[in-house]
Design a protein around this motif. Structure first.
Motif, PDB file in Angstrom:
ATOM      1  N   TYR A 541      58.824  35.630  45.950  1.00 30.66           N
ATOM      2  CA  TYR A 541      59.769  34.284  46.190  1.00 30.66           C
ATOM      3  C   TYR A 541      60.677  34.334  46.248  1.00 30.66           C
ATOM      4  O   TYR A 541      61.147  35.120  45.057  1.00 30.66           O
ATOM      5  CB  TYR A 541      59.267  32.897  45.339  1.00 30.66           C
ATOM      6  CG  TYR A 541      57.534  32.278  46.139  1.00 30.66           C
ATOM      7  CD1 TYR A 541      56.901  31.436  47.314  1.00 30.66           C
ATOM      8  CD2 TYR A 541      56.255  32.979  45.552  1.00 30.66           C
ATOM      9  CE1 TYR A 541      56.156  31.263  47.120  1.00 30.66           C
ATOM     10  CE2 TYR A 541      55.385  32.473  46.009  1.00 30.66           C
ATOM     11  CZ  TYR A 541      54.759  31.531  46.659  1.00 30.66           C
ATOM     12  OH  TYR A 541      53.663  31.690  46.790  1.00 30.66           O
ATOM     13  N   MET A 542      62.045  33.665  46.783  1.00 24.48           N
ATOM     14  CA  MET A 542      63.225  33.521  46.635  1.00 24.48           C
ATOM     15  C   MET A 542      63.463  31.798  46.106  1.00 24.48           C
ATOM     16  O   MET A 542      62.791  30.929  47.149  1.00 24.48           O
ATOM     17  CB  MET A 542      63.922  33.840  47.912  1.00 24.48           C
ATOM     18  CG  MET A 542      65.255  33.662  47.581  1.00 24.48           C
ATOM     19  SD  MET A 542      66.522  35.420  48.541  1.00 24.48           S
ATOM     20  CE  MET A 542      67.826  34.651  48.074  1.00 24.48           C
ATOM     21  N   ARG A 543      64.114  31.689  45.093  1.00 19.87           N
ATOM     22  CA  ARG A 543      64.981  30.397  44.958  1.00 19.87           C
ATOM     23  C   ARG A 543      65.792  30.238  45.966  1.00 19.87           C
ATOM     24  O   ARG A 543      67.089  30.607  44.917  1.00 19.87           O
ATOM     25  CB  ARG A 543      64.994  30.048  43.265  1.00 19.87           C
ATOM     26  CG  ARG A 543      64.920  29.205  43.021  1.00 19.87           C
ATOM     27  CD  ARG A 543      64.763  29.021  41.931  1.00 19.87           C
ATOM     28  NE  ARG A 543      65.151  28.135  41.014  1.00 19.87           N
ATOM     29  CZ  ARG A 543      66.446  27.639  40.238  1.00 19.87           C
ATOM     30  NH1 ARG A 543      67.585  28.764  39.763  1.00 19.87           N
ATOM     31  NH2 ARG A 543      66.645  26.865  39.732  1.00 19.87           N
ATOM     32  N   LEU A 544      65.709  29.364  46.876  1.00 23.53           N
ATOM     33  CA  LEU A 544      66.944  29.536  47.492  1.00 23.53           C
ATOM     34  C   LEU A 544      68.422  28.311  47.403  1.00 23.53           C
ATOM     35  O   LEU A 544      69.541  28.278  47.416  1.00 23.53           O
ATOM     36  CB  LEU A 544      66.770  28.337  48.877  1.00 23.53           C
ATOM     37  CG  LEU A 544      65.882  29.809  50.041  1.00 23.53           C
ATOM     38  CD1 LEU A 544      65.873  29.896  50.879  1.00 23.53           C
ATOM     39  CD2 LEU A 544      66.305  31.851  49.909  1.00 23.53           C
ATOM     40  N   ALA A 545      67.628  26.816  46.460  1.00 23.06           N
ATOM     41  CA  ALA A 545      68.780  25.940  45.799  1.00 23.06           C
ATOM     42  C   ALA A 545      67.624  25.753  44.670  1.00 23.06           C
ATOM     43  O   ALA A 545      66.178  25.779  44.696  1.00 23.06           O
ATOM     44  CB  ALA A 545      68.857  24.912  47.285  1.00 23.06           C
ATOM     45  N   GLU A 546      68.722  24.400  44.449  1.00 22.63           N
ATOM     46  CA  GLU A 546      67.936  23.914  43.083  1.00 22.63           C
ATOM     47  C   GLU A 546      69.367  22.616  42.611  1.00 22.63           C
ATOM     48  O   GLU A 546      70.480  23.226  42.755  1.00 22.63           O
ATOM     49  CB  GLU A 546      68.134  25.010  41.379  1.00 22.63           C
ATOM     50  CG  GLU A 546      67.698  24.344  40.638  1.00 22.63           C
ATOM     51  CD  GLU A 546      68.854  23.414  39.919  1.00 22.63           C
ATOM     52  OE1 GLU A 546      68.308  22.262  38.374  1.00 22.63           O
ATOM     53  OE2 GLU A 546      69.996  24.013  39.716  1.00 22.63           O
ATOM     54  N   GLY A 547      68.447  21.385  42.432  1.00 25.44           N
ATOM     55  CA  GLY A 547      69.583  20.531  42.207  1.00 25.44           C
ATOM     56  C   GLY A 547      68.646  18.931  41.982  1.00 25.44           C
ATOM     57  O   GLY A 547      67.228  19.122  41.780  1.00 25.44           O
ATOM     58  N   PHE A 548      69.163  18.165  41.597  1.00 24.80           N
ATOM     59  CA  PHE A 548      68.894  16.800  41.639  1.00 24.80           C
ATOM     60  C   PHE A 548      67.946  15.893  42.599  1.00 24.80           C
ATOM     61  O   PHE A 548      67.578  15.284  42.594  1.00 24.80           O
ATOM     62  CB  PHE A 548      69.845  16.286  40.761  1.00 24.80           C
ATOM     63  CG  PHE A 548      71.640  15.612  41.401  1.00 24.80           C
ATOM     64  CD1 PHE A 548      71.154  14.853  42.736  1.00 24.80           C
ATOM     65  CD2 PHE A 548      72.434  15.818  41.603  1.00 24.80           C
ATOM     66  CE1 PHE A 548      72.187  14.152  42.669  1.00 24.80           C
ATOM     67  CE2 PHE A 548      73.076  15.613  42.007  1.00 24.80           C
ATOM     68  CZ  PHE A 548      73.656  14.921  42.705  1.00 24.80           C
ATOM     69  N   LYS A 549      68.953  16.598  44.138  1.00 25.54           N
ATOM     70  CA  LYS A 549      67.733  16.035  45.056  1.00 25.54           C
ATOM     71  C   LYS A 549      68.235  17.423  46.622  1.00 25.54           C
ATOM     72  O   LYS A 549      69.829  18.138  46.434  1.00 25.54           O
ATOM     73  CB  LYS A 549      69.019  14.881  45.219  1.00 25.54           C
ATOM     74  CG  LYS A 549      68.277  13.855  46.635  1.00 25.54           C
ATOM     75  CD  LYS A 549      68.984  13.009  46.980  1.00 25.54           C
ATOM     76  CE  LYS A 549      68.553  12.127  47.937  1.00 25.54           C
ATOM     77  NZ  LYS A 549      69.402  10.365  48.561  1.00 25.54           N
TER      78      LYS A 549
END
Length: 602
Positions: A541-549
């Motif tokens: 898998y690739m983690r494209l983005a992370e954030g609170f929303k």
């Protein structure tokens, strides 16, 4: 103010100390404004469209002020009931694609708001510019004059929230309305970047409510050139009279006073009266003490903040027979509650070190009073450092340490471009940790003196979270993402450059070779990234983005962190993206077979 919540704020604003009334507009109704036109509406949220000009879509609710216009209903400006003089204004705004608006201080001096996405060399009419003045009597092509372009383009894409801070000083006029001093834009900060500073205006800009210059006027939001939205509007007003120093006298004592003697028992080497606090009344360079006495005339009772600098020395300041500031070495601050009236004042400056010329500076901030110098301008400035700035007139790479919040990336590769879209790649994680629009790097902390090896982005910064592996195998789509490389066999292989000096990063992971290519998009809209994996890796898998929303905007298009940037999946093979919860945050994952490509638009 109507329906506004007033609070007291004591903080730093654009480098100034603030001790003033701040008003936050709740935007639960439109009563703050005069006769709002039909195009102005309240909403709970708003969303733009990257493909269609002028489109903002509203969600019912309150807290967002939006102007929704089209060619058939161009809208009108929104003018406040309140009148302001000196003010700090801070707000978020969102431009529709192709849209145009503006913030008029006192209804007369416009800070331009425009969809300037991707512009490399901004002009006065671009986002964050101080708009031109106008003279119809001049020849064509010369009617506009005295506009001020932003130092760099720190703008975001349409449909993203942008943050602006404006510090404004009103013109000074006498009781007969005669202008004594022009209005000033002290500072404009757009998306965390200073783009205007200390700009004096000779008169109102084009489209002003009036060509007269006044001590106070309304806040005005332009509404006849396209759709725009605002939220989190905060005003800090400075409308109270400043304290004054009167009957100022001084005595100069020669000698190096390591401890303070009773100066009343010592004969001075010089004495006299002065109209302003200054270190220049002493003819000596070193080993002397100046004692100032006088009266501080306070017109508004309240809490006052003092900032005293005594270069290469020490001393103290007493007001109303109480110590307000003690300076053990060069600088000191103090906060004192003062009554209105004439208060006894004393300031002592002992110059005991010889490493710098004498300098004395005293600044005051108070209730409704922006910090100002009550001394002359010969102020201790510390150790000024000429910044070491690195531009990228061609594709440029600089290795350095890079601090991303509390994490120091020790193997950071900073990639700059003449398009002024730049990014930092973490060789230890195979991750783009940040990107920014504007100038390339400030290498002062790396190269000044001994340095610490780090550099800083010089533009409008977009952070992508804590540095973490970009690719991992997961036992299931809900399994936790690991914070280290244990068990992955990760081995960085550096990067190779193409004919235009653009890097392709390479690393091994799970016994497969990864090629990681990032390029600037057409029209400078952001970054396009393509990752290819040579070798089969199950459950990768690739983690494209992370954030609170993270929210879906359109098919394969996502908005991250409350509309801070767009992420568009261009080619995921047969994999389908997943938005999932992780420790109170959101993550956007996609399964990877042999290749994935996506774009970061900001």
């Amino acid at each position: 103010m109507t329906n506004a919540k007033a609070i007291l704020l004591f903080a730093g604003a654009f480098g100034y100390n603030v001790l003033a009334a701040q008003t936050t507009l709740p935007l639960t109704d439109l009563s703050f404004f005069k006769s709002p036109g039909s195009t102005w509406k309240l909403a709970g949220d708003v969303k733009g469209d990257l493909e269609k000009n002028g489109v903002l879509t509203l969600t019912p609710g309150t807290g967002v002020l939006a102007n929704i216009t089209d060619f058939n209903n161009p809208g009108q400006d929104l003018v406040s009931n309140m009148q302001h003089g000196d003010v700090d204004l801070e707000l978020d705004y969102m431009m529709a694609k192709g849209s145009n608006s503006g913030i008029y201080l006192q209804g007369r001096y416009e800070i331009q708001l425009l969809d300037s996405w991707g512009v490399v060399n901004p002009k006065a009419g671009d986002n964050g510019g101080i708009y031109e003045r106008w003279n119809e009597g001049k020849p064509e092509g010369q009617k506009g004059y005295e506009g001020h372009a932003p130092r760099q383009n720190a703008s975001r894409a349409p449909g993203l929230w942008q943050h602006i801070k404006i510090s404004f000083q009103a013109p000074r006029v006498n009781s007969n309305g005669l202008k004594l001093e022009g209005a000033k834009i002290l500072r404009v900060e757009l998306n965390g970047v200073s783009i205007q500073e200390n700009v004096e205006l000779s008169g109102p800009t084009r489209g002003a409510l009036g060509n007269d210059e006044v001590a106070s006027g309304p806040l005005r939001l332009q509404g006849d050139h396209g759709s725009v939205a605002f939220r989190n509007i905060k005003l800090t007003t400075y409308d109270k009279p400043r304290p004054e120093l009167i009957d100022l006298k001084y005595k100069v004592y020669k000698g190096k006073f390591e401890t303070q003697p009773d100066f009343k028992k010592l004969p001075p080497d010089a004495e006299g009266s002065s109209v302003i606090l200054s270190s220049n009344i002493s003819k000596l360079e070193n080993e002397f003490t100046i004692v100032y006495t006088g009266t501080l005339r306070v017109k508004e009772a309240g809490d006052y903040n003092f900032n005293l600098s005594l270069l290469a020395g020490r001393g103290s300041m007493t007001i109303n027979n109480n110590v307000a500031v003690n300076v053990g070495q060069q600088r000191g601050r103090g906060k004192v509650t003062l009554p209105a009236g004439d208060l006894p004042f004393q300031l002592i400056y002992s110059k005991i070190f010889d490493f710098a010329k004498p300098a004395l500076g005293l600044a005051i901030a108070g209730p409704g009073i922006r910090e100002y110098l009550i001394s002359d301008a010969n102020v201790a400035s510390g150790d000024p450092i000429d910044p070491i700035l690195i531009n990228a007139p061609v594709n440029t790479i600089l290795r350095s340490f890079m601090d991303v919040d509390t994490v120091r990336v020790t193997h950071a590769v900073n990639v700059g471009s003449p398009s002024e879209v730049n990014y930092t790649y973490d060789l230890d994680k195979g991750m783009i940790v940040q990107a920014w629009r504007g100038r390339f790097l400030d290498a002062t902390p790396m190269w000044h003196s001994r340095g610490d090896g780090s550099s800083r982005p010089s533009g409008s910064l977009l952070k992508f979270g804590k540095p973490i592996m970009a690719l991992q195998t997961l036992s299931s789509p809900t399994a936790s993402w690991s914070f280290d490389t244990a068990g992955t066999g990760y081995r960085p292989k550096g990067y190779i450059l193409d004919a235009s000096d653009r890097p392709t990063f390479r690393y091994q992971i799970y016994n497969a070779m990864v090629n990681d290519v990032t390029r600037i998009m057409d029209k400078n809209e952001g970054l396009h990234r393509e990752i290819s994996v040579v070798g089969a890796v199950p459950n990768l898998y690739m983690r494209l983005a992370e954030g609170f929303k993270i929210e879906t905007s359109a098919e394969n298009l996502y908005l991250v962190n409350d509309k801070s940037y767009y992420l568009r999946i261009d080619d995921s093979g047969t994999g389908k993206a997943i938005i999932r919860d992780s420790n109170g945050h959101k993550e956007l994952l996609v399964p990877v077979q042999s290749k994935i490509s996506y774009s970061i638009l900001f």
